[in-house]
Design a protein around this motif. Structure first.
Motif, PDB file in Angstrom:
ATOM      1  N   HIS A 246       0.512  -1.213  -0.090  1.00 10.96           N
ATOM      2  CA  HIS A 246      -0.354  -0.006   0.333  1.00 10.96           C
ATOM      3  C   HIS A 246       1.031   1.454  -0.203  1.00 10.96           C
ATOM      4  CE1 HIS A 246       1.074   1.233   4.190  1.00 10.96           C
ATOM      5  NE2 HIS A 246       0.978  -0.127   4.659  1.00 10.96           N
ATOM      6  N   ILE A 247      -0.073   2.476  -0.085  1.00 11.78           N
ATOM      7  CA  ILE A 247       1.230   4.043  -0.608  1.00 11.78           C
ATOM      8  C   ILE A 247       0.983   4.070   1.290  1.00 11.78           C
ATOM      9  CG2 ILE A 247      -0.894   5.352  -0.130  1.00 11.78           C
ATOM     10  CD1 ILE A 247       0.549   6.611  -2.539  1.00 11.78           C
ATOM     11  N   ILE A 248       2.719   5.006   1.067  1.00  7.49           N
ATOM     12  CA  ILE A 248       3.196   5.529   2.219  1.00  7.49           C
ATOM     13  C   ILE A 248       2.403   6.506   2.507  1.00  7.49           C
ATOM     14  CG2 ILE A 248       4.491   6.122   3.812  1.00  7.49           C
ATOM     15  CD1 ILE A 248       6.554   3.910   2.835  1.00  7.49           C
ATOM     16  N   THR A 249       1.704   7.160   3.351  1.00  7.62           N
ATOM     17  CA  THR A 249       1.096   8.124   3.689  1.00  7.62           C
ATOM     18  C   THR A 249       1.448   9.132   4.588  1.00  7.62           C
ATOM     19  OG1 THR A 249      -0.550   7.926   4.721  1.00  7.62           O
ATOM     20  CG2 THR A 249      -0.958   7.948   2.354  1.00  7.62           C
ATOM     21  N   ASP A 250       0.944  10.475   4.527  1.00  7.79           N
ATOM     22  CA  ASP A 250       1.786  10.956   5.380  1.00  7.79           C
ATOM     23  C   ASP A 250       0.652  10.915   7.218  1.00  7.79           C
ATOM     24  OD1 ASP A 250       3.673  14.082   6.877  1.00  7.79           O
ATOM     25  OD2 ASP A 250       1.729  14.322   7.581  1.00  7.79           O
ATOM     26  N   ASN A 254      -2.531  12.945   6.274  1.00 10.37           N
ATOM     27  CA  ASN A 254      -2.678  11.486   5.100  1.00 10.37           C
ATOM     28  C   ASN A 254      -2.620  11.543   3.954  1.00 10.37           C
ATOM     29  OD1 ASN A 254      -4.616   8.039   5.632  1.00 10.37           O
ATOM     30  ND2 ASN A 254      -6.186   9.688   5.014  1.00 10.37           N
ATOM     31  N   GLN A 255      -1.325  12.716   3.462  1.00 10.96           N
ATOM     32  CA  GLN A 255      -1.724  12.341   2.017  1.00 10.96           C
ATOM     33  C   GLN A 255      -0.704  11.421   1.609  1.00 10.96           C
ATOM     34  OE1 GLN A 255      -3.638  14.584  -0.100  1.00 10.96           O
ATOM     35  NE2 GLN A 255      -4.971  14.816   2.012  1.00 10.96           N
ATOM     36  N   PRO A 256      -0.576  11.051   0.372  1.00 14.46           N
ATOM     37  CA  PRO A 256       0.734  10.351  -0.467  1.00 14.46           C
ATOM     38  C   PRO A 256       1.826  11.323  -0.520  1.00 14.46           C
ATOM     39  CG  PRO A 256      -1.545  10.263  -1.273  1.00 14.46           C
ATOM     40  CD  PRO A 256      -2.250  10.684  -1.202  1.00 14.46           C
ATOM     41  N   ILE A 257       2.660  10.587  -0.085  1.00 14.57           N
ATOM     42  CA  ILE A 257       4.187  11.064  -0.630  1.00 14.57           C
ATOM     43  C   ILE A 257       4.959  11.118  -0.960  1.00 14.57           C
ATOM     44  CG2 ILE A 257       7.027  11.325   0.716  1.00 14.57           C
ATOM     45  CD1 ILE A 257       5.558  10.312   3.720  1.00 14.57           C
ATOM     46  N   ASP A 258       5.102  12.065  -2.308  1.00 12.87           N
ATOM     47  CA  ASP A 258       5.509  11.749  -3.985  1.00 12.87           C
ATOM     48  C   ASP A 258       7.278  12.267  -4.010  1.00 12.87           C
ATOM     49  OD1 ASP A 258       5.511  12.714  -6.415  1.00 12.87           O
ATOM     50  OD2 ASP A 258       4.800  14.517  -6.441  1.00 12.87           O
ATOM     51  N   ILE A 297      14.491   3.250  -2.998  1.00 14.72           N
ATOM     52  CA  ILE A 297      13.319   3.485  -3.232  1.00 14.72           C
ATOM     53  C   ILE A 297      12.898   4.352  -4.383  1.00 14.72           C
ATOM     54  CG2 ILE A 297      11.081   4.144  -2.304  1.00 14.72           C
ATOM     55  CD1 ILE A 297      11.608   3.696   1.001  1.00 14.72           C
ATOM     56  N   GLU A 298      12.114   3.905  -5.596  1.00 19.75           N
ATOM     57  CA  GLU A 298      12.490   4.625  -6.995  1.00 19.75           C
ATOM     58  C   GLU A 298      10.528   5.117  -6.696  1.00 19.75           C
ATOM     59  OE1 GLU A 298      13.439   1.930  -9.637  1.00 19.75           O
ATOM     60  OE2 GLU A 298      15.727   1.494  -9.695  1.00 19.75           O
ATOM     61  N   LYS A 299       9.885   4.727  -6.197  1.00 19.95           N
ATOM     62  CA  LYS A 299       8.507   5.006  -6.245  1.00 19.95           C
ATOM     63  C   LYS A 299       7.707   4.257  -4.914  1.00 19.95           C
ATOM     64  CE  LYS A 299       7.097   1.762  -9.589  1.00 19.95           C
ATOM     65  NZ  LYS A 299       6.715   1.670 -11.290  1.00 19.95           N
ATOM     66  N   ASN A 300       6.637   5.282  -4.209  1.00 21.39           N
ATOM     67  CA  ASN A 300       6.009   4.827  -3.636  1.00 21.39           C
ATOM     68  C   ASN A 300       4.285   5.311  -4.382  1.00 21.39           C
ATOM     69  OD1 ASN A 300       4.400   4.469  -0.974  1.00 21.39           O
ATOM     70  ND2 ASN A 300       4.614   6.906  -1.114  1.00 21.39           N
ATOM     71  N   THR A 301       3.217   3.735  -4.558  1.00 23.29           N
ATOM     72  CA  THR A 301       2.359   3.932  -4.942  1.00 23.29           C
ATOM     73  C   THR A 301       1.626   2.978  -4.573  1.00 23.29           C
ATOM     74  OG1 THR A 301       2.867   1.377  -5.618  1.00 23.29           O
ATOM     75  CG2 THR A 301       3.758   2.799  -7.410  1.00 23.29           C
ATOM     76  N   MET A 421       0.848  -5.682  -7.603  1.00 22.21           N
ATOM     77  CA  MET A 421       1.695  -5.353  -7.292  1.00 22.21           C
ATOM     78  C   MET A 421       3.389  -5.352  -8.639  1.00 22.21           C
ATOM     79  SD  MET A 421       2.540  -6.231  -3.803  1.00 22.21           S
ATOM     80  CE  MET A 421       3.678  -5.932  -2.918  1.00 22.21           C
ATOM     81  N   LEU A 422       3.117  -6.985  -9.373  1.00 20.52           N
ATOM     82  CA  LEU A 422       3.682  -7.413 -10.774  1.00 20.52           C
ATOM     83  C   LEU A 422       3.217  -5.819 -12.021  1.00 20.52           C
ATOM     84  CD1 LEU A 422       2.612 -10.628 -11.372  1.00 20.52           C
ATOM     85  CD2 LEU A 422       5.085  -9.733 -10.412  1.00 20.52           C
ATOM     86  N   MET A 423       1.780  -5.128 -11.233  1.00 24.17           N
ATOM     87  CA  MET A 423       1.888  -4.079 -12.683  1.00 24.17           C
ATOM     88  C   MET A 423       3.152  -3.077 -12.301  1.00 24.17           C
ATOM     89  SD  MET A 423      -1.241  -1.644 -12.415  1.00 24.17           S
ATOM     90  CE  MET A 423      -1.313  -1.017 -11.204  1.00 24.17           C
TER      91      MET A 423
END
Length: 452
Positions: A246-250, A254-258, A297-301, A421-423
């Motif tokens: 799952h995405i990491i949020t602040d 509660n906003q996703p971290i870019d 970490i290349e991306k947080n999705t 996740m494979l996506m």
């Protein structure tokens, strides 16, 4: 006249048959299939096709998918087993009485893939692009008055400040320094911020704080988040990994971290806060001394974090990669998860897959699971924070990852399909779809805030 009467009776009978069939379990099952399915090469998919339902596969596409045994593609009254032959596409058409279309399903046959399952505890350090506004901080000026220039100018909690006066900001200390220097030079601040997907400019003037003797605008900001989660898998050849599910949020907004940059490090579990109804528990995790670097970490999705390992991560339970299974291969019934509840030792624990929600587009909550292992229930009470990313394995295949817990019942929770996740690592073509339902995030976050 008699012919018309018979036709009317026949029409009524057919209508009654159609209505009856529409309320049957078979109809609900077939109509519940997503219009676009993905099957991994080598898998076998089965469908119950009973009268009055028929199944047709377009003849020009049978080279990608074929029936496992010779059958007639009309008037079927038994389960149909479809075998993947090679990479490609096919179209399945379900019809009522062999002429009324009920459901058309496009099928993609994807390459087989094997991955090493995880279960390891990892420390996650994520730095955002810009700094996140996490709160307001009224400023005391002369005559004991309190003001808040940022709030008055329209800056909201959850906004991300990207630059100030043309200078890209990277951390909270830099923001405080730029604001103070601009105030001493009597400059107006030109702030570029991001709100959702929109970027905007806001201009305001900092004020001198009588308490700190520094120029401020009245915000609390943060540039990073850190916590402990679980590795889901990695590819020993490409060194690509996926974790969390799952995405990491602040933690405040509660906003996703870019994600601008980040890393995963070694971690261990030093204790467990037992979960109970209405109060999910958590792993008490600590980073290994020296912050042993495991990868970037290349991306947080919305289906976890992804990057490349720089250090080989062992799994004593699985020395060789195992196959992955697409969502249509998952069955209700027994399965297992891999996770750490003490130190760095990966253990396997039994669970029950209670429900599988086949999905056309990437969404969470694909799998409903229940912890059945008495040892795990005794140690944790069920699913706890820090367990997100724990791989779910069924019949020797990797099928998904633990992501969320039912707050009212910590023995049960959700998992995401390994498909999604494979996506994220490029094996499955990416389709966008927003998740609108609220979930309890299992990420354990530690934060540090500075005033600006």
């Amino acid at each position: 006249m008699v012919k018309m009467k018979y036709r009317s009776i026949l029409g009524v009978c057919i209508a009654a048959l159609i209505i009856t069939f529409c309320f049957s379990p078979q109809f609900r099952t077939i109509y519940g299939l997503p219009p676009h399915m993905r099957i991994i090469e080598g898998e076998i998919a089965s469908f119950d096709v009973n009268f009055p339902l028929t199944l047709t596969i377009k003849s020009d596409l049978e080279q990608s998918i074929r029936t496992q045994s010779p059958i007639t593609m009309s008037g079927l009254s038994r389960p149909v087993f479809l075998e993947t032959v090679k990479l490609g596409n096919a179209t399945m058409e379900f019809k009522l009485l062999n002429f009324i279309p009920i459901r058309t399903v496009q099928v993609d046959v994807l390459p087989a893939i094997k991955l090493l399952p995880g279960g390891n505890s990892i420390g996650v350090v994520l730095h955002s692009r810009g700094v996140i506004v996490v709160g307001n901080s009224p400023i005391t000026i002369e005559n004991e008055q309190q003001v808040n220039p940022a709030k008055d100018a329209g800056i909201h909690v959850g906004d991300v400040i990207l630059s100030i006066n043309g200078v890209q900001v990277q951390n909270d200390s830099q923001v405080a320094e730029v604001i103070d220097n601009s105030g001493r030079d009597d400059e107006i601040l030109d702030i570029v911020l991001k709100r959702g997907e929109e970027e905007m400019n806001i201009k305001l003037k900092p004020v001198l704080c009588s308490e700190t003797k520094r120029y401020r605008i009245g915000l609390f900001v943060r540039d990073s988040a850190a916590g402990v989660g679980t590795l889901t898998f990695h590819d020993p050849e490409s060194h690509a990994y996926g974790a969390l599910g799952h995405i990491i949020t602040d933690s405040d907004t509660n906003q996703p971290i870019d994600c601008e940059q980040g890393k995963i490090v070694g971690a261990k579990v030093s204790g467990i806060q037992h979960g109970m109804r209405g109060q999910p528990g958590e792993k008490i995790g600590v980073f290994i001394e020296g912050d042993q670097l495991l990868g970037n970490i290349e991306k947080n999705t919305k289906f976890g974090i992804y990057g490349k390992l720089t250090t080989e991560i062992p799994n004593d339970l699985y020395s060789e990669p195992i196959p992955v299974a697409s969502m249509n291969q998952i069955q209700t019934g027994s399965a297992e998860i891999l996770t750490v509840v003490n130190g760095q030792t990966i253990e396997r624990f039994s669970i029950e897959i209670q429900k599988v929600n086949l999905q056309e587009s990437p969404e969470g909550k694909g799998i409903v699971i229940k912890v059945t292992d008495p040892i795990l229930l005794e140690k944790t009470g069920g699913i706890v924070q820090g367990m997100s990313g724990s791989p779910i394995i069924q019949n020797g295949k990797l099928v998904g990852a633990v992501t969320h817990v039912f707050v009212h019942d910590p023995t049960r929770g959700y998992g995401c399909f390994i498909d999604w996740m494979l996506m994220e690592i490029g094996v499955i073509p990416k389709n966008e779809n927003k998740i609108v339902k609220k979930m309890f995030n299992l990420s354990n976050r530690f934060t540090f805030i500075k005033g600006a």
